[in-house]
Scaffold this motif. Structure first.
Motif, PDB file in Angstrom:
ATOM      1  N   ASP A  46      -7.036   2.286   0.231  1.00 54.87           N
ATOM      2  CA  ASP A  46      -7.772   3.527  -0.041  1.00 54.87           C
ATOM      3  C   ASP A  46      -6.809   4.692  -0.243  1.00 54.87           C
ATOM      4  OD1 ASP A  46     -10.193   2.216   0.181  1.00 54.87           O
ATOM      5  OD2 ASP A  46     -10.594   2.887   2.228  1.00 54.87           O
ATOM      6  N   LEU A  47      -5.821   4.819   0.647  1.00 61.18           N
ATOM      7  CA  LEU A  47      -4.867   5.923   0.548  1.00 61.18           C
ATOM      8  C   LEU A  47      -4.052   5.848  -0.743  1.00 61.18           C
ATOM      9  CD1 LEU A  47      -3.582   5.987   4.237  1.00 61.18           C
ATOM     10  CD2 LEU A  47      -4.782   7.854   3.083  1.00 61.18           C
ATOM     11  N   SER A  48      -3.748   4.643  -1.173  1.00 60.39           N
ATOM     12  CA  SER A  48      -2.946   4.469  -2.385  1.00 60.39           C
ATOM     13  C   SER A  48      -3.729   4.787  -3.646  1.00 60.39           C
ATOM     14  CB  SER A  48      -2.436   3.029  -2.477  1.00 60.39           C
ATOM     15  OG  SER A  48      -3.473   2.141  -2.858  1.00 60.39           O
ATOM     16  N   ARG A  56       4.808   1.021  -3.455  1.00 55.63           N
ATOM     17  CA  ARG A  56       6.240   0.761  -3.607  1.00 55.63           C
ATOM     18  C   ARG A  56       7.059   1.714  -2.750  1.00 55.63           C
ATOM     19  NH1 ARG A  56      10.413   3.129  -6.205  1.00 55.63           N
ATOM     20  NH2 ARG A  56      12.112   1.793  -6.938  1.00 55.63           N
ATOM     21  N   PHE A  57       6.574   2.935  -2.572  1.00 52.20           N
ATOM     22  CA  PHE A  57       7.281   3.917  -1.758  1.00 52.20           C
ATOM     23  C   PHE A  57       6.895   3.831  -0.279  1.00 52.20           C
ATOM     24  CE2 PHE A  57       7.203   6.534  -5.848  1.00 52.20           C
ATOM     25  CZ  PHE A  57       8.495   6.184  -6.187  1.00 52.20           C
ATOM     26  N   VAL A  58       5.594   3.739   0.006  1.00 50.90           N
ATOM     27  CA  VAL A  58       5.113   3.905   1.379  1.00 50.90           C
ATOM     28  C   VAL A  58       5.388   2.690   2.257  1.00 50.90           C
ATOM     29  CG1 VAL A  58       3.039   4.225   2.794  1.00 50.90           C
ATOM     30  CG2 VAL A  58       3.419   5.655   0.788  1.00 50.90           C
ATOM     31  N   ASP A  69       5.873   7.417  14.110  1.00 51.87           N
ATOM     32  CA  ASP A  69       5.022   8.171  15.034  1.00 51.87           C
ATOM     33  C   ASP A  69       3.722   8.648  14.390  1.00 51.87           C
ATOM     34  OD1 ASP A  69       6.984   7.918  17.034  1.00 51.87           O
ATOM     35  OD2 ASP A  69       8.074   9.653  16.249  1.00 51.87           O
ATOM     36  N   LEU A  70       3.429   8.172  13.172  1.00 54.54           N
ATOM     37  CA  LEU A  70       2.212   8.597  12.484  1.00 54.54           C
ATOM     38  C   LEU A  70       1.154   7.505  12.518  1.00 54.54           C
ATOM     39  CD1 LEU A  70       3.244  10.459   9.204  1.00 54.54           C
ATOM     40  CD2 LEU A  70       2.477  11.432  11.352  1.00 54.54           C
ATOM     41  N   SER A  71      -0.082   7.931  12.695  1.00 51.35           N
ATOM     42  CA  SER A  71      -1.190   6.995  12.534  1.00 51.35           C
ATOM     43  C   SER A  71      -1.504   6.889  11.049  1.00 51.35           C
ATOM     44  CB  SER A  71      -2.422   7.472  13.309  1.00 51.35           C
ATOM     45  OG  SER A  71      -2.814   8.756  12.856  1.00 51.35           O
ATOM     46  N   ILE A  72      -2.172   5.820  10.683  1.00 53.04           N
ATOM     47  CA  ILE A  72      -2.386   5.547   9.263  1.00 53.04           C
ATOM     48  C   ILE A  72      -3.195   6.650   8.581  1.00 53.04           C
ATOM     49  CG2 ILE A  72      -4.510   4.172   9.508  1.00 53.04           C
ATOM     50  CD1 ILE A  72      -3.178   2.230   7.406  1.00 53.04           C
ATOM     51  N   ASP A  73      -4.074   7.312   9.335  1.00 58.80           N
ATOM     52  CA  ASP A  73      -4.893   8.364   8.730  1.00 58.80           C
ATOM     53  C   ASP A  73      -4.094   9.637   8.456  1.00 58.80           C
ATOM     54  OD1 ASP A  73      -4.934   8.508  11.676  1.00 58.80           O
ATOM     55  OD2 ASP A  73      -6.130  10.310  11.363  1.00 58.80           O
ATOM     56  N   LYS A  74      -2.835   9.685   8.930  1.00 59.84           N
ATOM     57  CA  LYS A  74      -1.977  10.850   8.677  1.00 59.84           C
ATOM     58  C   LYS A  74      -1.029  10.616   7.500  1.00 59.84           C
ATOM     59  CE  LYS A  74      -3.569  13.129  12.225  1.00 59.84           C
ATOM     60  NZ  LYS A  74      -4.492  14.267  12.017  1.00 59.84           N
ATOM     61  N   GLY A  78      -2.649   9.366  -1.976  1.00 60.15           N
ATOM     62  CA  GLY A  78      -2.325   9.251  -3.388  1.00 60.15           C
ATOM     63  C   GLY A  78      -0.851   9.476  -3.679  1.00 60.15           C
ATOM     64  N   LEU A  79      -0.450   9.123  -4.902  1.00 56.51           N
ATOM     65  CA  LEU A  79       0.954   9.203  -5.289  1.00 56.51           C
ATOM     66  C   LEU A  79       1.467  10.632  -5.273  1.00 56.51           C
ATOM     67  CD1 LEU A  79       3.425   7.652  -6.242  1.00 56.51           C
ATOM     68  CD2 LEU A  79       2.593   7.889  -8.593  1.00 56.51           C
ATOM     69  N   GLU A  80       0.695  11.569  -5.789  1.00 53.71           N
ATOM     70  CA  GLU A  80       1.148  12.961  -5.776  1.00 53.71           C
ATOM     71  C   GLU A  80       1.253  13.475  -4.344  1.00 53.71           C
ATOM     72  OE1 GLU A  80      -0.043  17.407  -7.317  1.00 53.71           O
ATOM     73  OE2 GLU A  80      -0.596  15.678  -8.554  1.00 53.71           O
ATOM     74  N   GLY A  81       0.303  13.062  -3.495  1.00 52.76           N
ATOM     75  CA  GLY A  81       0.387  13.435  -2.085  1.00 52.76           C
ATOM     76  C   GLY A  81       1.657  12.917  -1.442  1.00 52.76           C
TER      77      GLY A  81
END
Length: 204
Positions: A46-48, A56-58, A69-74, A78-81
């Protein structure tokens, strides 16, 4: 791929299921509020926005501990994000602005062909900027995931990996935040190339 959204989503999910089998990704999933591979696949897809370039980046950054230290919802949306998030994490909006670092990234974007580290350095030196070769190397290292490395007999050459990153750099609000102009960057490049072609005539 965008013409076949269901098939593309299936491919993204298949890819993420494989990623979820990796040891470091499993460890990160285990720290999430919903610590299951199924949730990881669903949420990261969904985030992608079903964009493989985002993944490829994340995914490598998850494995390397950048998001430890980040949860997935943080994670960025999207790519621009992702580009915006990385721009901030690299200190590109710090005060005072890291103008040398910004110029190097924009030179790589605007040259539009693979260039050596030495050529980037020479462009800056010719235009009378105080720079060290190691400064250029540090920026290439920081931004490596956005760059394509091309080995040549004369050494490694670098170029922006994907047009979407160049498009991001050319967004008006990013240009303004960076304190540069595309015209100014292109003038730095053109002045250096002109001098290389015509030597002393360039100053006549």
């Amino acid at each position: 791929l965008m013409a076949f959204p269901a098939e593309n989503r299936n491919d993204v999910e298949r890819y993420l299921r494989r990623c979820a089998e990796r040891t470091k990704v499993q460890a990160w999933i285990g720290r999430q509020e919903e610590p299951t591979a199924a949730a990881f696949v669903r949420d990261l897809a969904d985030l992608s926005e079903n964009n493989f370039m985002y993944l490829r980046f994340v995914v490598p950054e998850i494995e390397s501990g950048q998001y430890q230290d980040l949860s997935i919802d943080k994670l960025p949306l999207g790519l621009e994000g992702y580009y915006r998030d990385h721009w901030k994490r690299m200190g590109m909006q710090a005060r005072p602005l890291p103008k040398l670092k910004i110029r190097i990234v924009y030179i790589l974007s605007e040259v539009r062909q693979p260039v050596s580290m030495r050529m980037v350095y020479d462009i800056l030196v010719y235009n009378k900027f105080d720079v060290d070769v190691l400064d250029v190397q540090d920026v290439l290292t920081e931004w490596r995931q956005f760059l394509d490395e091309q080995p040549t007999p004369e050494g490694m050459r670098w170029s922006v990996y994907h047009a979407s990153f160049r498009d991001f750099l050319n967004r008006q609000e990013i240009i303004q935040a960076a304190g540069v102009t595309i015209q100014g960057i292109n003038e730095l490049i053109a002045d250096y190339l002109w001098a290389g072609l015509f030597g002393d005539e360039a100053d006549a």
